[in-house]
Design an enzyme around this catalytic site. Structure first.
Site, PDB file in Angstrom:
ATOM      1  N   PHE A  52      43.483 -19.712 -32.375  1.00  0.00           N
ATOM      2  CA  PHE A  52      43.385 -19.190 -31.005  1.00  0.00           C
ATOM      3  C   PHE A  52      42.599 -17.872 -31.049  1.00  0.00           C
ATOM      4  O   PHE A  52      42.861 -17.018 -31.908  1.00  0.00           O
ATOM      5  CB  PHE A  52      44.782 -18.979 -30.416  1.00  0.00           C
ATOM      6  CG  PHE A  52      44.758 -18.645 -28.962  1.00  0.00           C
ATOM      7  CD1 PHE A  52      44.524 -19.628 -28.002  1.00  0.00           C
ATOM      8  CD2 PHE A  52      44.940 -17.345 -28.527  1.00  0.00           C
ATOM      9  CE1 PHE A  52      44.480 -19.321 -26.651  1.00  0.00           C
ATOM     10  CE2 PHE A  52      44.896 -17.027 -27.170  1.00  0.00           C
ATOM     11  CZ  PHE A  52      44.670 -18.022 -26.234  1.00  0.00           C
ATOM     12  N   ASP A  91      51.972 -18.058 -35.916  1.00  0.00           N
ATOM     13  CA  ASP A  91      51.906 -17.924 -34.464  1.00  0.00           C
ATOM     14  C   ASP A  91      52.627 -19.151 -33.885  1.00  0.00           C
ATOM     15  O   ASP A  91      52.163 -20.291 -34.048  1.00  0.00           O
ATOM     16  CB  ASP A  91      50.435 -17.861 -34.011  1.00  0.00           C
ATOM     17  CG  ASP A  91      50.303 -17.634 -32.505  1.00  0.00           C
ATOM     18  OD1 ASP A  91      51.237 -17.985 -31.765  1.00  0.00           O
ATOM     19  OD2 ASP A  91      49.242 -17.114 -32.080  1.00  0.00           O
ATOM     20  N   TYR A 116      56.213 -16.679 -22.319  1.00  0.00           N
ATOM     21  CA  TYR A 116      55.928 -17.289 -21.008  1.00  0.00           C
ATOM     22  C   TYR A 116      55.582 -18.766 -21.073  1.00  0.00           C
ATOM     23  O   TYR A 116      55.328 -19.379 -20.047  1.00  0.00           O
ATOM     24  CB  TYR A 116      54.797 -16.532 -20.300  1.00  0.00           C
ATOM     25  CG  TYR A 116      53.560 -16.295 -21.162  1.00  0.00           C
ATOM     26  CD1 TYR A 116      52.671 -17.319 -21.440  1.00  0.00           C
ATOM     27  CD2 TYR A 116      53.308 -15.044 -21.707  1.00  0.00           C
ATOM     28  CE1 TYR A 116      51.566 -17.112 -22.236  1.00  0.00           C
ATOM     29  CE2 TYR A 116      52.202 -14.823 -22.498  1.00  0.00           C
ATOM     30  CZ  TYR A 116      51.339 -15.858 -22.770  1.00  0.00           C
ATOM     31  OH  TYR A 116      50.242 -15.645 -23.563  1.00  0.00           O
ATOM     32  N   LYS A 117      55.530 -19.358 -22.286  1.00  0.00           N
ATOM     33  CA  LYS A 117      55.180 -20.782 -22.360  1.00  0.00           C
ATOM     34  C   LYS A 117      56.472 -21.605 -22.336  1.00  0.00           C
ATOM     35  O   LYS A 117      57.121 -21.701 -21.311  1.00  0.00           O
ATOM     36  CB  LYS A 117      54.352 -21.059 -23.610  1.00  0.00           C
ATOM     37  CG  LYS A 117      53.007 -20.345 -23.630  1.00  0.00           C
ATOM     38  CD  LYS A 117      52.258 -20.713 -24.910  1.00  0.00           C
ATOM     39  CE  LYS A 117      51.041 -19.857 -25.148  1.00  0.00           C
ATOM     40  NZ  LYS A 117      49.927 -20.186 -24.281  1.00  0.00           N
ATOM     41  N   ARG A 120      43.840 -31.223 -21.533  1.00  0.00           N
ATOM     42  CA  ARG A 120      45.090 -30.948 -22.255  1.00  0.00           C
ATOM     43  C   ARG A 120      46.284 -31.164 -21.320  1.00  0.00           C
ATOM     44  O   ARG A 120      46.301 -30.647 -20.207  1.00  0.00           O
ATOM     45  CB  ARG A 120      45.057 -29.507 -22.756  1.00  0.00           C
ATOM     46  CG  ARG A 120      46.252 -29.104 -23.556  1.00  0.00           C
ATOM     47  CD  ARG A 120      46.108 -27.702 -24.072  1.00  0.00           C
ATOM     48  NE  ARG A 120      46.543 -26.712 -23.096  1.00  0.00           N
ATOM     49  CZ  ARG A 120      46.777 -25.429 -23.383  1.00  0.00           C
ATOM     50  NH1 ARG A 120      46.603 -24.992 -24.611  1.00  0.00           N
ATOM     51  NH2 ARG A 120      47.178 -24.597 -22.462  1.00  0.00           N
TER      52      ARG A 120
HETATM   53  C1  LIG Z   1      48.272 -19.586 -30.051  1.00  0.00           C
HETATM   54  C2  LIG Z   1      48.272 -18.417 -29.112  1.00  0.00           C
HETATM   55  N1  LIG Z   1      48.383 -17.175 -29.603  1.00  0.00           N
HETATM   56  C3  LIG Z   1      48.345 -16.097 -28.804  1.00  0.00           C
HETATM   57  C4  LIG Z   1      48.205 -16.235 -27.441  1.00  0.00           C
HETATM   58  C5  LIG Z   1      48.012 -14.972 -26.630  1.00  0.00           C
HETATM   59  O1  LIG Z   1      49.163 -14.378 -26.248  1.00  0.00           O
HETATM   60  P1  LIG Z   1      49.153 -12.975 -25.479  1.00  0.00           P
HETATM   61  O2  LIG Z   1      48.320 -13.151 -24.263  1.00  0.00           O
HETATM   62  O3  LIG Z   1      50.621 -12.795 -25.164  1.00  0.00           O
HETATM   63  O4  LIG Z   1      48.647 -11.937 -26.398  1.00  0.00           O
HETATM   64  C6  LIG Z   1      48.141 -17.517 -26.871  1.00  0.00           C
HETATM   65  C7  LIG Z   1      48.019 -17.749 -25.409  1.00  0.00           C
HETATM   66  O5  LIG Z   1      47.623 -16.966 -24.607  1.00  0.00           O
HETATM   67  C8  LIG Z   1      48.155 -18.627 -27.724  1.00  0.00           C
HETATM   68  O6  LIG Z   1      48.024 -19.855 -27.254  1.00  0.00           O
HETATM   69  N1  LIG Z   2      48.364 -16.338 -21.196  1.00  0.00           N
HETATM   70  C1  LIG Z   2      47.561 -16.927 -20.301  1.00  0.00           C
HETATM   71  C2  LIG Z   2      47.139 -16.229 -19.138  1.00  0.00           C
HETATM   72  O1  LIG Z   2      47.590 -14.967 -18.965  1.00  0.00           O
HETATM   73  C3  LIG Z   2      46.300 -16.850 -18.219  1.00  0.00           C
HETATM   74  C4  LIG Z   2      45.895 -18.148 -18.423  1.00  0.00           C
HETATM   75  C5  LIG Z   2      46.285 -18.859 -19.548  1.00  0.00           C
HETATM   76  C6  LIG Z   2      47.083 -18.237 -20.481  1.00  0.00           C
HETATM   77  C7  LIG Z   2      47.487 -18.936 -21.703  1.00  0.00           C
HETATM   78  O2  LIG Z   2      48.570 -18.729 -22.143  1.00  0.00           O
HETATM   79  C8  LIG Z   2      46.545 -19.823 -22.388  1.00  0.00           C
HETATM   80  C9  LIG Z   2      47.193 -20.465 -23.543  1.00  0.00           C
HETATM   81  N2  LIG Z   2      47.520 -19.546 -24.604  1.00  0.00           N
HETATM   82  C10 LIG Z   2      46.467 -21.613 -24.168  1.00  0.00           C
HETATM   83  O3  LIG Z   2      46.970 -22.199 -25.087  1.00  0.00           O
HETATM   84  O4  LIG Z   2      45.406 -21.989 -23.752  1.00  0.00           O
END
Ligand SMILES: Cc1ncc(COP(=O)(O)O)c(C=O)c1O
Ligand SMILES: Nc1c(O)cccc1C(=O)C[C@H](N)C(=O)O
Length: 438
Positions: A162, A233, A258-259, A410
């Site tokens: 990611f 992660d 939040y997921k 997805r």
């Molecule tokens: C695998 C992964 N790691 C990290 C994040 C980012 O998390 P954050 O926005 O809380 O830093 C996401 C989604 O946004 C994710 O899908």
């Molecule tokens: N954290 C997000 C946001 O603030 C806005 C839109 C999407 C997200 C997501 O969490 C994306 C997510 N991590 C993903 O797997 O694509």
């Protein structure tokens, strides 16, 4: 946002389609005939009652809980109480009045950590809840580099990880300067890359695009044998299926609130540090060591003494409003058998893959999610040359999934609130969208 990176918001701003298309997809979805075998699976679903604990909009199949979990019913009332009573009436007294009075803001991160711990196979004092996933990734990577022997200066990671994991790791290494390197490799060929210069291995257990799940226990064992610390992660794992960090012998982990934990937009993230490292880390404060991670914050000591457990990673004032939402959201997991959760997740994704098969034969859809259960998270993804447009149509018609670059459709499945009937409805919607475009 650019053309190459799209969220659902961008997808919704893609070329609007005539209302009739959305209506056709919506009608296919709501009018779908549900096969008897799926109705039977739903009738025997031990988690079926959990759906009542969520607020979900009508006329929609929400397959995006892997981006933003749905709203647990109890959360708005909790937020109202926190705002009106804990903040409005009790004001500063809510920091320390105590759990018995329902006002212990200072301990809120620890109470939430204790609820997350059993979901990820951790002890409560190994978990901290604070900041975003990216910031926590920075902190645990910095801790791993401090623990690693001096000659080890490489962070090894999945070349397709990611983006935030890649950016954060690179940013940390740039700060450290000479000799540090981020090495991006194929996680299916790790063995040859676990060399004597590697300090830490940063991997996302479930790939956000393909839904491919790595074998955490095997990879962690391989890394440990090579003297490499692991940072997992768990963004797409925690709350989707049982995770066993201690069983695997993992060193560090991070994940989103939040997921699949349903803590709401911008919910604080969690991090895990194995208790076997806490002693060694006493001598070296965490990279972002603030007063709330001090053993006794109100001593106002000029020197930093870390709190005994992972709490030392909570740098500042607890985010009370968002922590309260997450705290309340986590109550839906009370009494949930995580193995039943996993079984249902696999049954939902198996069903989706099976019902989509005829569509793969008719349309340019390619399944990219592994069929083997052990290699699958709780989502199913397909490649389609017009994925962006197809997902925009689907969202307009009420099948809410995600488009991910460059060509991925997805669909995320949340076993706490999805039924097999939802799967059939979603596939009917996909069929209507693809037929309209063909
Ligand atoms: C695998 C992964 N790691 C990290 C994040 C980012 O998390 P954050 O926005 O809380 O830093 C996401 C989604 O946004 C994710 O899908
Ligand atoms: N954290 C997000 C946001 O603030 C806005 C839109 C999407 C997200 C997501 O969490 C994306 C997510 N991590 C993903 O797997 O694509």
């Amino acid at each position: 946002m650019t053309n190459t990176d799209a969220t659902n918001t961008d997808v919704q701003t893609a070329q609007p389609q005539p209302t009739s298309l959305y209506e056709r997809i919506g009608a296919a979805l709501t009018g779908a005939a549900i096969p008897a075998d799926l109705l039977d699976l739903d009738a025997r679903d031990p988690l079926a009652r959990k759906r009542e604990e969520f607020t979900l909009p009508g006329g929609v199949v929400y397959l995006d809980g892997n981006s933003l979990g749905a709203l647990p019913r109890a959360v708005p009332e909790r937020l109202q109480r926190v705002a009106a009573q804990e903040w409005g009436d009790a004001l500063i007294r809510s920091w320390g009045a105590g759990a018995a009075e329902g006002r212990d803001w200072m301990n809120l991160p620890d109470r939430v950590a204790a609820k997350i711990a059993p979901l990820i196979g951790a002890l409560p004092h190994e978990v901290a809840v604070t900041d975003t996933t990216g910031v926590n990734t920075f902190k645990v990577l910095a801790a791993a580099l401090k623990l690693a022997p001096a000659g080890r200066r490489v962070i090894l990671t999945d070349a397709e990880n990611f983006p935030t994991d890649l950016y954060i790791a690179q940013g940390l290494l740039d700060l450290l300067g000479g000799g540090y390197e981020l090495r991006r490799v194929n996680p299916d060929a790790l063995g040859e890359h676990l060399t004597a210069d590697v300090a830490a291995l940063l991997l996302t257990e479930v790939d956000y695009r393909t839904g491919r799940r790595l074998d955490m226990a095997a990879v962690t064992a391989q890394a440990r044998a090579a003297g490499v610390l692991t940072v997992w992660d768990l963004a797409h794992s925690a709350g989707a299926f049982p995770v066993d960090l201690r069983g695997a012998g993992a060193d560090f982990a991070v994940g989103c609130g939040y997921k699949f934990l349903n803590g709401g937009p911008g919910a604080p993230s969690f991090l895990f540090v194995s208790e076997r490292h806490l002693g060694a880390m006493n001598a070296a404060p965490v990279a972002i060591s603030g007063w709330m991670g001090h053993a006794d914050p109100f001593e106002m000591d000029r020197a930093f003494t870390p709190a005994p457990g992972a709490r030392r990673f909570v740098p500042g004032t607890p985010m009370v409003l968002s922590l309260s939402a997450l705290d309340s959201a986590l109550d839906v997991f009370a009494g949930v058998d995580l193995h039943a959760l996993r079984a249902k997740s696999l049954s939902l994704t198996d069903t989706f893959i099976r019902l989509m098969e005829p569509l793969c034969a008719r349309f340019p859809l390619t399944l990219v999610t592994p069929q083997e259960h052990v290699r699958r998270g709780s989502q199913v993804s397909y490649r389609h040359p017009q994925a962006r447009e197809v997902m925009a149509d689907l969202i307009g018609g009420g099948v809410i999934g995600d488009y991910r670059t460059p060509d991925i459709l997805r669909f995320g499945f949340t076993p706490l609130y999805h039924s097999h009937a939802d799967v059939a409805r979603a596939v009917a919607g996909v069929q209507a969208a693809l037929e309209a475009r063909a």
